[in-house]
Scaffold this active site. Structure first.
Site, PDB file in Angstrom:
ATOM      1  N   ASP A 111       0.813  -1.218   0.000  1.00 54.38           N
ATOM      2  CA  ASP A 111       0.000   0.000   0.000  1.00 54.38           C
ATOM      3  C   ASP A 111       0.846   1.268   0.000  1.00 54.38           C
ATOM      4  O   ASP A 111       0.351   2.350   0.320  1.00 54.38           O
ATOM      5  CB  ASP A 111      -0.967   0.008   1.190  1.00 54.38           C
ATOM      6  CG  ASP A 111      -2.150   0.941   0.976  1.00 54.38           C
ATOM      7  OD1 ASP A 111      -2.462   1.231  -0.190  1.00 54.38           O
ATOM      8  OD2 ASP A 111      -2.755   1.379   1.970  1.00 54.38           O
ATOM      9  N   ASP A 149      -2.931  -4.309  -4.938  1.00 54.81           N
ATOM     10  CA  ASP A 149      -2.165  -3.068  -5.159  1.00 54.81           C
ATOM     11  C   ASP A 149      -0.698  -3.305  -5.516  1.00 54.81           C
ATOM     12  O   ASP A 149       0.019  -2.334  -5.782  1.00 54.81           O
ATOM     13  CB  ASP A 149      -2.210  -2.150  -3.927  1.00 54.81           C
ATOM     14  CG  ASP A 149      -3.536  -1.432  -3.775  1.00 54.81           C
ATOM     15  OD1 ASP A 149      -4.308  -1.392  -4.739  1.00 54.81           O
ATOM     16  OD2 ASP A 149      -3.795  -0.910  -2.677  1.00 54.81           O
ATOM     17  N   ASP A 299     -11.839   0.950   5.304  1.00 51.73           N
ATOM     18  CA  ASP A 299     -10.687   1.227   4.449  1.00 51.73           C
ATOM     19  C   ASP A 299      -9.542   1.915   5.182  1.00 51.73           C
ATOM     20  O   ASP A 299      -8.437   1.996   4.658  1.00 51.73           O
ATOM     21  CB  ASP A 299     -11.103   2.115   3.273  1.00 51.73           C
ATOM     22  CG  ASP A 299     -12.036   1.412   2.311  1.00 51.73           C
ATOM     23  OD1 ASP A 299     -12.994   2.055   1.868  1.00 51.73           O
ATOM     24  OD2 ASP A 299     -11.809   0.233   2.002  1.00 51.73           O
TER      25      ASP A 299
END
Length: 453
Positions: A111, A149, A299
């Site tokens: 991330d 990601d 999130d």
């Protein structure tokens, strides 16, 4: 998950959705996977529903979210527990005759330091962690969503770091496939409002998709299924142009049934759950519509990343129709990765606790490996435990407890005590709950004592 990729999404045309999106599936299986996806009754949402039966939101959350299979995330980088975590979950799915879905999320610098930062300290340790996962997959079909990601989001990496990550993903894919030839491994392709299909295909090729089964899109994002399917076809075409054929797509539909808006699902009340999870897609290019991101898990904007929030879950589910049918759940428990109570275990008790006081407890070994094991304890109330419960036992020689869930651990010498967590202490008469733990040392069957103040 990264806000960067979702901010891009917010700048493009908004998602469109109709009620039919939840049921727009073909009658043919298509794709390369057939069967029923595994639905554990031991998820954060299931535990919330069990603990809050009188909450006005409970029925909607139960029927439209807890009833559905969602991916189990492997996001806690812990070398000593990963094998037990994976084998217990996979074995439970196999015992139920269903297909487990695991999201592997532990790569170094995940991330790009955002809300879901963390992972392995370095890529060498990451590979060791992946080896532990691979050794625990069994030999039946299992779906692996590899590192969200990791390919679409590269802005924090320089060229040498990108090359190292690509090598790590190639090695991880090959390791997982070699350990279980029936494993289905999918790599990160971002989503339709992020990188172009040509760019994403080039990145997938560099990361070793030739050895994988395909790619996934829309993980934790909100793009409509129709846009993702079109994007997937473009990626497949671009891969074919590079000589890489036979790759297929899976799409995360956990939150793509509503309007566009703020990227962060924590703050957006217009989002809705999308198509219910299935491998019966009716599309030869698509192996599954999955709930990669469990609906209701945050999130990292307003709430801690990955935490279950009932208000988010209710917002996602409140205007969705009930699913047409649901597979029967496995037996409830409170361990994040425990087997159903019907699964055989060499140390399992043949009957439930015999309650002669306020509560009683029984133990079973859920999983074991060289030098360690995962235990599961069922607590059953006699007349009820309105003030909570505590289970105690004496450790065997060389044993120690390294992790406990659904309970609070304390130790004094060789005596171990686990008291209830905040949500599972008040048991009604004849009620029960379960906690689990990771132990080191030889497997044994402890003598348990349960007390209630």
């Amino acid at each position: 998950m990264s806000p960067t990729r979702s901010l891009v999404a917010a700048a493009v045309a908004g998602a469109t959705a109709a009620a039919a999106v939840w049921f727009a599936v073909g009658t043919a299986s298509a794709g390369t996977i057939s069967g029923t996806l595994y639905r554990s009754a031991d998820t954060a949402v299931a535990r919330w529903v069990q603990a809050n039966p009188n909450d006005s939101r409970a029925a909607v959350i139960r029927d439209r979210i807890a009833s559905q299979p969602a991916s189990q995330w492997l996001s806690n980088f812990n070398q000593s527990t990963i094998r037990g975590e994976v084998s217990t979950y996979v074995n439970a799915a196999n015992a139920a005759g269903q297909i487990p879905v695991l999201t592997v999320y532990g790569i170094t610098n995940r991330d790009c330091g955002g809300a879901s930062s963390g992972g392995a300290p370095d890529l060498a340790q990451y590979q060791t962690w992946v080896n532990g996962i691979a050794q625990s997959l069994g030999n039946k079909t299992v779906i692996l969503v590899l590192e969200p990601d990791s390919i679409a989001l590269l802005t924090c990496l320089n060229s040498s770091e990108i090359a190292a990550r690509n090598q790590a993903l190639r090695t991880a894919t090959q390791t997982l496939k070699a350990a279980n030839p029936n494993a289905k491994v999918y790599l990160d392709a971002g989503h339709s409002a992020w990188n172009s299909a040509a760019e994403q295909a080039s990145r997938l090729a560099a990361a070793g998709i030739a050895a994988a089964d395909g790619f996934y899109t829309n993980a934790s994002n909100f793009q409509p299924t129709s846009a993702e399917a079109a994007y997937g076809r473009s990626i497949i075409s671009a891969l074919n142009g590079q000589g890489i054929s036979g790759k297929r797509q899976v799409i995360d539909t956990s939150r793509n049934g509503g309007a566009s808006g703020d990227w962060c699902g924590d703050d957006n009340t217009d989002r809705r759950i999308g198509q219910y999870p299935t491998v019966n897609t009716g599309d030869a290019n698509i192996d599954g519509y999955l709930w990669v991101k469990p609906p209701g898990e945050a999130d990292g904007c307003r709430y801690s990343a990955g935490s279950f929030q009932p208000d988010l879950a209710y917002s996602l589910a409140s205007s969705a129709p009930n699913p047409p049918s649901s597979p029967p759940p496995s037996s409830p428990s409170s361990s994040p990765s425990s087997s159903p109570s019907s699964s055989p275990s060499p140390s399992a008790s043949s009957s439930g606790p015999v309650v002669t006081g306020p509560c009683a407890a029984t133990y079973r070994t859920a999983s074991s490996w060289q030098g360690g094991f995962q235990g599961e304890v069922t607590v059953k109330a006699g007349s009820g435990t309105p003030s909570g419960w505590t289970v105690s036992w004496t450790l065997g020689a060389g044993q120690s407890i390294t992790q406990v869930w659904s309970g609070v651990l304390s130790t004094s010498g060789s005596t171990v005590s686990v008291r209830n967590a905040a949500w599972n202490g008040n048991l009604p008469a004849d009620g029960s709950t379960t906690f689990g733990f990771i132990g080191s040392g030889a497997v044994g069957t402890p003598t348990l004592t349960c007390t209630s103040p």
